[in-house]
Design a protein around this motif. Structure first.
Motif, PDB file in Angstrom:
ATOM      1  N   ALA A 153     105.529  -7.370  70.224  1.00  0.00           N
ATOM      2  CA  ALA A 153     105.290  -5.944  70.455  1.00  0.00           C
ATOM      3  C   ALA A 153     104.634  -5.714  71.810  1.00  0.00           C
ATOM      4  O   ALA A 153     104.909  -4.712  72.487  1.00  0.00           O
ATOM      5  CB  ALA A 153     104.422  -5.364  69.341  1.00  0.00           C
ATOM      6  N   GLU A 154     103.779  -6.636  72.208  1.00  0.00           N
ATOM      7  CA  GLU A 154     103.136  -6.515  73.513  1.00  0.00           C
ATOM      8  C   GLU A 154     104.132  -6.763  74.643  1.00  0.00           C
ATOM      9  O   GLU A 154     104.061  -6.127  75.696  1.00  0.00           O
ATOM     10  CB  GLU A 154     101.962  -7.488  73.616  1.00  0.00           C
ATOM     11  CG  GLU A 154     101.114  -7.266  74.855  1.00  0.00           C
ATOM     12  CD  GLU A 154      99.791  -8.015  74.794  1.00  0.00           C
ATOM     13  OE1 GLU A 154      99.192  -8.200  75.856  1.00  0.00           O
ATOM     14  OE2 GLU A 154      99.375  -8.392  73.691  1.00  0.00           O
ATOM     15  N   VAL A 155     105.075  -7.660  74.417  1.00  0.00           N
ATOM     16  CA  VAL A 155     106.133  -7.874  75.408  1.00  0.00           C
ATOM     17  C   VAL A 155     106.922  -6.588  75.613  1.00  0.00           C
ATOM     18  O   VAL A 155     107.226  -6.199  76.746  1.00  0.00           O
ATOM     19  CB  VAL A 155     107.083  -9.011  74.954  1.00  0.00           C
ATOM     20  CG1 VAL A 155     108.238  -9.160  75.931  1.00  0.00           C
ATOM     21  CG2 VAL A 155     106.324 -10.322  74.835  1.00  0.00           C
ATOM     22  N   VAL A 156     107.253  -5.901  74.520  1.00  0.00           N
ATOM     23  CA  VAL A 156     107.990  -4.635  74.609  1.00  0.00           C
ATOM     24  C   VAL A 156     107.190  -3.620  75.409  1.00  0.00           C
ATOM     25  O   VAL A 156     107.725  -2.948  76.308  1.00  0.00           O
ATOM     26  CB  VAL A 156     108.303  -4.100  73.193  1.00  0.00           C
ATOM     27  CG1 VAL A 156     108.941  -2.715  73.276  1.00  0.00           C
ATOM     28  CG2 VAL A 156     109.226  -5.059  72.449  1.00  0.00           C
ATOM     29  N   GLU A 157     105.913  -3.488  75.111  1.00  0.00           N
ATOM     30  CA  GLU A 157     105.060  -2.521  75.819  1.00  0.00           C
ATOM     31  C   GLU A 157     105.013  -2.815  77.318  1.00  0.00           C
ATOM     32  O   GLU A 157     105.170  -1.916  78.153  1.00  0.00           O
ATOM     33  CB  GLU A 157     103.651  -2.563  75.224  1.00  0.00           C
ATOM     34  CG  GLU A 157     102.620  -1.718  75.962  1.00  0.00           C
ATOM     35  CD  GLU A 157     102.837  -0.229  75.787  1.00  0.00           C
ATOM     36  OE1 GLU A 157     102.349   0.539  76.645  1.00  0.00           O
ATOM     37  OE2 GLU A 157     103.484   0.177  74.813  1.00  0.00           O
ATOM     38  N   ILE A 158     104.814  -4.066  77.670  1.00  0.00           N
ATOM     39  CA  ILE A 158     104.698  -4.444  79.078  1.00  0.00           C
ATOM     40  C   ILE A 158     106.024  -4.255  79.800  1.00  0.00           C
ATOM     41  O   ILE A 158     106.068  -3.736  80.924  1.00  0.00           O
ATOM     42  CB  ILE A 158     104.209  -5.900  79.195  1.00  0.00           C
ATOM     43  CG1 ILE A 158     102.759  -6.007  78.707  1.00  0.00           C
ATOM     44  CG2 ILE A 158     104.344  -6.421  80.623  1.00  0.00           C
ATOM     45  CD1 ILE A 158     102.301  -7.423  78.471  1.00  0.00           C
ATOM     46  N   ALA A 159     107.106  -4.660  79.169  1.00  0.00           N
ATOM     47  CA  ALA A 159     108.424  -4.545  79.797  1.00  0.00           C
ATOM     48  C   ALA A 159     108.777  -3.090  80.067  1.00  0.00           C
ATOM     49  O   ALA A 159     109.221  -2.732  81.172  1.00  0.00           O
ATOM     50  CB  ALA A 159     109.481  -5.193  78.913  1.00  0.00           C
ATOM     51  N   LEU A 160     108.585  -2.224  79.075  1.00  0.00           N
ATOM     52  CA  LEU A 160     108.937  -0.813  79.259  1.00  0.00           C
ATOM     53  C   LEU A 160     108.012  -0.129  80.255  1.00  0.00           C
ATOM     54  O   LEU A 160     108.454   0.723  81.041  1.00  0.00           O
ATOM     55  CB  LEU A 160     108.906  -0.094  77.914  1.00  0.00           C
ATOM     56  CG  LEU A 160     109.950  -0.564  76.893  1.00  0.00           C
ATOM     57  CD1 LEU A 160     109.807   0.208  75.588  1.00  0.00           C
ATOM     58  CD2 LEU A 160     111.364  -0.410  77.446  1.00  0.00           C
ATOM     59  N   HIS A 161     106.750  -0.498  80.253  1.00  0.00           N
ATOM     60  CA  HIS A 161     105.832   0.064  81.246  1.00  0.00           C
ATOM     61  C   HIS A 161     106.267  -0.318  82.655  1.00  0.00           C
ATOM     62  O   HIS A 161     106.224   0.506  83.569  1.00  0.00           O
ATOM     63  CB  HIS A 161     104.409  -0.426  80.990  1.00  0.00           C
ATOM     64  CG  HIS A 161     103.419   0.120  81.964  1.00  0.00           C
ATOM     65  ND1 HIS A 161     102.811   1.352  81.823  1.00  0.00           N
ATOM     66  CD2 HIS A 161     102.938  -0.392  83.136  1.00  0.00           C
ATOM     67  CE1 HIS A 161     102.009   1.579  82.841  1.00  0.00           C
ATOM     68  NE2 HIS A 161     102.067   0.530  83.654  1.00  0.00           N
ATOM     69  N   SER A 162     106.701  -1.549  82.825  1.00  0.00           N
ATOM     70  CA  SER A 162     107.130  -2.013  84.145  1.00  0.00           C
ATOM     71  C   SER A 162     108.414  -1.321  84.588  1.00  0.00           C
ATOM     72  O   SER A 162     108.593  -1.025  85.775  1.00  0.00           O
ATOM     73  CB  SER A 162     107.320  -3.534  84.133  1.00  0.00           C
ATOM     74  OG  SER A 162     106.126  -4.195  83.764  1.00  0.00           O
ATOM     75  N   LEU A 163     109.311  -1.043  83.640  1.00  0.00           N
ATOM     76  CA  LEU A 163     110.564  -0.381  83.979  1.00  0.00           C
ATOM     77  C   LEU A 163     110.359   1.090  84.341  1.00  0.00           C
ATOM     78  O   LEU A 163     111.172   1.678  85.051  1.00  0.00           O
ATOM     79  CB  LEU A 163     111.541  -0.472  82.804  1.00  0.00           C
ATOM     80  CG  LEU A 163     112.148  -1.842  82.506  1.00  0.00           C
ATOM     81  CD1 LEU A 163     112.972  -1.771  81.220  1.00  0.00           C
ATOM     82  CD2 LEU A 163     113.016  -2.316  83.672  1.00  0.00           C
ATOM     83  N   ARG A 164     109.291   1.669  83.865  1.00  0.00           N
ATOM     84  CA  ARG A 164     109.077   3.115  84.009  1.00  0.00           C
ATOM     85  C   ARG A 164     109.188   3.595  85.448  1.00  0.00           C
ATOM     86  O   ARG A 164     109.834   4.601  85.733  1.00  0.00           O
ATOM     87  CB  ARG A 164     107.710   3.479  83.434  1.00  0.00           C
ATOM     88  CG  ARG A 164     107.277   4.905  83.727  1.00  0.00           C
ATOM     89  CD  ARG A 164     105.984   5.239  83.022  1.00  0.00           C
ATOM     90  NE  ARG A 164     105.488   6.552  83.391  1.00  0.00           N
ATOM     91  CZ  ARG A 164     104.509   7.206  82.777  1.00  0.00           C
ATOM     92  NH1 ARG A 164     103.920   6.645  81.736  1.00  0.00           N
ATOM     93  NH2 ARG A 164     104.128   8.399  83.178  1.00  0.00           N
TER      94      ARG A 164
END
Length: 224
Positions: free
Chosen positions: A50-61
Protein backbone atom coordinates in the motif's frame (compact mmCIF):
# COMPACT_ATOMS: atom_id res chain seq x y z
CA UNK A 1 10.62 -6.25 -0.56
CA UNK A 2 9.96 -3.48 -3.05
CA UNK A 3 12.76 -1.26 -4.29
CA UNK A 4 11.72 2.02 -5.89
CA UNK A 5 14.03 3.92 -8.20
CA UNK A 6 12.60 7.31 -9.16
CA UNK A 7 14.42 9.39 -11.75
CA UNK A 8 13.76 13.02 -12.69
CA UNK A 9 12.39 13.61 -16.19
CA UNK A 10 14.12 16.20 -18.36
CA UNK A 11 16.65 16.95 -15.65
CA UNK A 12 19.23 18.45 -18.02
CA UNK A 13 16.96 21.41 -18.74
CA UNK A 14 15.38 21.69 -15.30
CA UNK A 15 16.37 22.48 -11.73
CA UNK A 16 17.27 19.74 -9.30
CA UNK A 17 13.95 18.51 -7.90
CA UNK A 18 15.38 15.68 -5.76
CA UNK A 19 15.45 17.60 -2.43
CA UNK A 20 11.79 18.51 -2.80
CA UNK A 21 10.75 14.94 -3.63
CA UNK A 22 12.77 13.55 -0.73
CA UNK A 23 11.04 15.93 1.68
CA UNK A 24 7.65 14.82 0.34
CA UNK A 25 8.52 11.13 0.57
CA UNK A 26 9.74 11.50 4.13
CA UNK A 27 6.32 12.92 5.02
CA UNK A 28 4.25 10.20 3.35
CA UNK A 29 6.47 7.14 3.87
CA UNK A 30 6.07 5.39 7.21
CA UNK A 31 8.56 2.56 6.79
CA UNK A 32 10.68 3.21 3.72
CA UNK A 33 13.83 5.27 3.66
CA UNK A 34 14.66 7.25 0.55
CA UNK A 35 17.76 9.13 -0.49
CA UNK A 36 19.53 10.39 -3.57
CA UNK A 37 21.28 7.50 -5.26
CA UNK A 38 23.04 9.14 -8.19
CA UNK A 39 22.45 12.34 -10.16
CA UNK A 40 18.76 13.28 -10.19
CA UNK A 41 17.61 9.89 -8.93
CA UNK A 42 16.00 8.75 -5.69
CA UNK A 43 15.98 5.22 -4.33
CA UNK A 44 14.36 3.51 -1.39
CA UNK A 45 13.22 0.16 -0.01
CA UNK A 46 9.61 -0.36 1.09
CA UNK A 47 7.98 -3.37 2.76
CA UNK A 48 4.26 -2.63 2.43
CA UNK A 49 2.51 -2.70 -0.97
CA UNK A 50 0.00 0.00 0.00
CA UNK A 51 2.90 2.33 0.70
CA UNK A 52 4.40 1.53 -2.69
CA UNK A 53 1.10 2.56 -4.30
CA UNK A 54 1.03 5.83 -2.34
CA UNK A 55 4.62 6.72 -3.23
CA UNK A 56 4.28 5.76 -6.89
CA UNK A 57 1.10 7.79 -7.44
CA UNK A 58 2.48 10.77 -5.55
CA UNK A 59 5.56 10.72 -7.77
CA UNK A 60 3.45 10.49 -10.94
CA UNK A 61 1.29 13.44 -9.90
CA UNK A 62 3.66 16.18 -11.02
CA UNK A 63 4.61 14.51 -14.30
CA UNK A 64 8.28 15.10 -13.42
CA UNK A 65 9.41 11.58 -12.51
CA UNK A 66 10.00 8.13 -13.96
CA UNK A 67 8.96 5.46 -11.45
CA UNK A 68 10.60 2.03 -11.41
CA UNK A 69 9.45 -0.65 -8.96
CA UNK A 70 11.56 -3.76 -8.42
CA UNK A 71 9.86 -6.71 -6.71
CA UNK A 72 11.66 -9.54 -4.97
CA UNK A 73 14.40 -10.42 -2.54
CA UNK A 74 17.07 -8.08 -1.21
CA UNK A 75 20.30 -9.03 0.51
CA UNK A 76 19.91 -8.94 4.27
CA UNK A 77 20.55 -7.27 6.56
CA UNK A 78 19.62 -4.05 4.82
CA UNK A 79 22.38 -1.45 5.03
CA UNK A 80 21.73 1.94 6.59
CA UNK A 81 21.86 3.55 3.16
CA UNK A 82 19.68 2.33 0.24
CA UNK A 83 22.60 3.20 -2.04
CA UNK A 84 24.53 0.30 -0.53
CA UNK A 85 21.72 -2.22 -0.94
CA UNK A 86 21.94 -5.22 -3.23
CA UNK A 87 19.92 -8.18 -4.37
CA UNK A 88 17.50 -9.09 -7.17
CA UNK A 89 14.93 -6.39 -6.30
CA UNK A 90 17.59 -3.68 -6.68
CA UNK A 91 18.55 -5.03 -10.11
CA UNK A 92 14.86 -5.18 -11.05
CA UNK A 93 14.29 -1.57 -9.94
CA UNK A 94 17.08 -0.41 -12.26
CA UNK A 95 15.51 -2.31 -15.16
CA UNK A 96 12.09 -0.94 -14.20
CA UNK A 97 13.08 2.73 -14.27
CA UNK A 98 14.71 2.25 -17.67
CA UNK A 99 11.53 0.58 -18.90
CA UNK A 100 9.48 3.47 -17.47
CA UNK A 101 11.51 5.90 -19.56
CA UNK A 102 10.43 4.10 -22.72
CA UNK A 103 6.81 4.70 -21.66
CA UNK A 104 7.33 8.43 -21.20
CA UNK A 105 4.59 9.37 -23.65
CA UNK A 106 2.12 7.33 -21.57
CA UNK A 107 2.39 6.74 -17.83
CA UNK A 108 6.11 6.51 -16.93
CA UNK A 109 5.88 3.68 -14.41
CA UNK A 110 7.06 0.10 -14.59
CA UNK A 111 7.04 -2.93 -12.28
CA UNK A 112 9.74 -5.54 -12.88
CA UNK A 113 10.24 -8.94 -11.30
CA UNK A 114 13.39 -9.69 -9.36
CA UNK A 115 13.26 -13.13 -10.98
CA UNK A 116 15.29 -11.79 -13.92
CA UNK A 117 18.97 -11.99 -14.62
CA UNK A 118 20.89 -8.72 -14.77
CA UNK A 119 20.45 -8.49 -18.53
CA UNK A 120 16.70 -9.01 -18.26
CA UNK A 121 16.51 -12.72 -19.15
CA UNK A 122 14.07 -14.69 -16.93
CA UNK A 123 15.31 -17.13 -14.35
CA UNK A 124 13.83 -20.67 -14.28
CA UNK A 125 10.32 -20.73 -12.74
CA UNK A 126 10.10 -16.95 -13.02
CA UNK A 127 7.14 -16.71 -15.42
CA UNK A 128 4.36 -16.47 -12.77
CA UNK A 129 6.17 -13.61 -11.04
CA UNK A 130 6.73 -11.81 -14.34
CA UNK A 131 3.03 -12.06 -15.21
CA UNK A 132 2.03 -10.90 -11.72
CA UNK A 133 4.30 -7.86 -11.98
CA UNK A 134 2.81 -7.04 -15.38
CA UNK A 135 -0.69 -7.16 -13.88
CA UNK A 136 0.33 -4.81 -11.06
CA UNK A 137 1.97 -2.48 -13.56
CA UNK A 138 -1.15 -2.36 -15.73
CA UNK A 139 -3.42 -1.35 -12.84
CA UNK A 140 -0.94 1.19 -11.48
CA UNK A 141 -0.70 2.77 -14.93
CA UNK A 142 -4.48 3.01 -15.18
CA UNK A 143 -4.69 4.74 -11.81
CA UNK A 144 -1.64 6.82 -12.71
CA UNK A 145 -3.45 8.12 -15.77
CA UNK A 146 -6.21 9.50 -13.53
CA UNK A 147 -3.62 11.14 -11.30
CA UNK A 148 -1.61 12.63 -14.17
CA UNK A 149 -4.62 14.05 -16.02
CA UNK A 150 -6.08 16.05 -13.11
CA UNK A 151 -6.18 19.80 -13.46
CA UNK A 152 -4.88 22.14 -10.76
CA UNK A 153 -8.46 23.08 -9.88
CA UNK A 154 -9.41 19.41 -9.47
CA UNK A 155 -6.36 18.82 -7.30
CA UNK A 156 -7.41 21.64 -4.97
CA UNK A 157 -10.74 19.90 -4.43
CA UNK A 158 -9.20 16.43 -4.11
CA UNK A 159 -6.51 17.56 -1.67
CA UNK A 160 -9.09 19.38 0.45
CA UNK A 161 -11.40 16.37 0.56
CA UNK A 162 -8.58 14.04 1.51
CA UNK A 163 -7.46 16.37 4.29
CA UNK A 164 -11.01 16.60 5.62
CA UNK A 165 -11.53 12.84 5.51
CA UNK A 166 -8.40 12.32 7.59
CA UNK A 167 -10.19 14.26 10.34
CA UNK A 168 -12.41 11.81 12.23
CA UNK A 169 -14.85 14.65 12.95
CA UNK A 170 -15.39 15.21 9.25
CA UNK A 171 -16.47 11.78 8.03
CA UNK A 172 -19.80 13.06 6.72
CA UNK A 173 -20.63 16.08 4.64
CA UNK A 174 -17.05 16.47 3.45
CA UNK A 175 -18.07 17.88 0.06
CA UNK A 176 -20.07 20.61 1.78
CA UNK A 177 -17.14 21.38 4.08
CA UNK A 178 -14.73 21.39 1.13
CA UNK A 179 -16.97 23.81 -0.77
CA UNK A 180 -17.03 26.17 2.19
CA UNK A 181 -13.27 25.93 2.69
CA UNK A 182 -12.55 26.62 -0.99
CA UNK A 183 -15.24 29.27 -1.43
CA UNK A 184 -17.01 27.39 -4.22
CA UNK A 185 -20.38 25.67 -4.59
CA UNK A 186 -21.11 22.07 -3.64
CA UNK A 187 -21.98 21.48 -7.28
CA UNK A 188 -18.49 22.58 -8.29
CA UNK A 189 -17.00 20.16 -5.79
CA UNK A 190 -19.19 17.34 -7.09
CA UNK A 191 -18.18 18.06 -10.69
CA UNK A 192 -14.50 18.10 -9.75
CA UNK A 193 -14.83 14.77 -7.94
CA UNK A 194 -16.62 13.22 -10.92
CA UNK A 195 -14.22 14.51 -13.57
CA UNK A 196 -11.06 13.84 -11.57
CA UNK A 197 -11.76 10.14 -11.10
CA UNK A 198 -10.93 10.54 -7.42
CA UNK A 199 -13.43 7.96 -6.19
CA UNK A 200 -12.31 5.50 -8.86
CA UNK A 201 -8.69 6.01 -7.85
CA UNK A 202 -9.34 5.25 -4.20
CA UNK A 203 -11.52 2.27 -5.05
CA UNK A 204 -8.69 0.85 -7.19
CA UNK A 205 -5.78 1.51 -4.83
CA UNK A 206 -6.42 -1.63 -2.70
CA UNK A 207 -6.51 -3.73 -5.89
CA UNK A 208 -3.13 -2.32 -6.94
CA UNK A 209 -1.73 -3.12 -3.49
CA UNK A 210 -3.14 -6.65 -3.62
CA UNK A 211 -1.59 -7.24 -7.04
CA UNK A 212 1.79 -6.01 -5.79
CA UNK A 213 1.53 -8.38 -2.83
CA UNK A 214 0.65 -11.29 -5.12
CA UNK A 215 3.54 -10.35 -7.39
CA UNK A 216 5.91 -10.29 -4.44
CA UNK A 217 4.88 -13.78 -3.33
CA UNK A 218 5.10 -15.14 -6.88
CA UNK A 219 8.52 -13.64 -7.46
CA UNK A 220 9.93 -15.02 -4.22
CA UNK A 221 8.48 -18.45 -4.95
CA UNK A 222 10.16 -18.41 -8.34
CA UNK A 223 13.48 -17.51 -6.75
CA UNK A 224 13.52 -20.46 -4.36
Amino acid sequence: MYVLTIDQRGSTGDRDRVPGLLAELHRISTGGRFERSVGDEVQGVVEQPAEVVEIALHSLRSGQWYVGIGVGAVDMPLPASPREGSGPAFVAARLAVEKAKSAASHVPLSVVSGGLRRGGAPLPAAEPGIRACANAEAVLRLIGRLVQDRTDAQWKVVDTLRMLQQDTAARHGTQKLAAAKLGITEQSVSRAVLRSGWQEEWAARPAAGMLLALAHDAVLEGQT
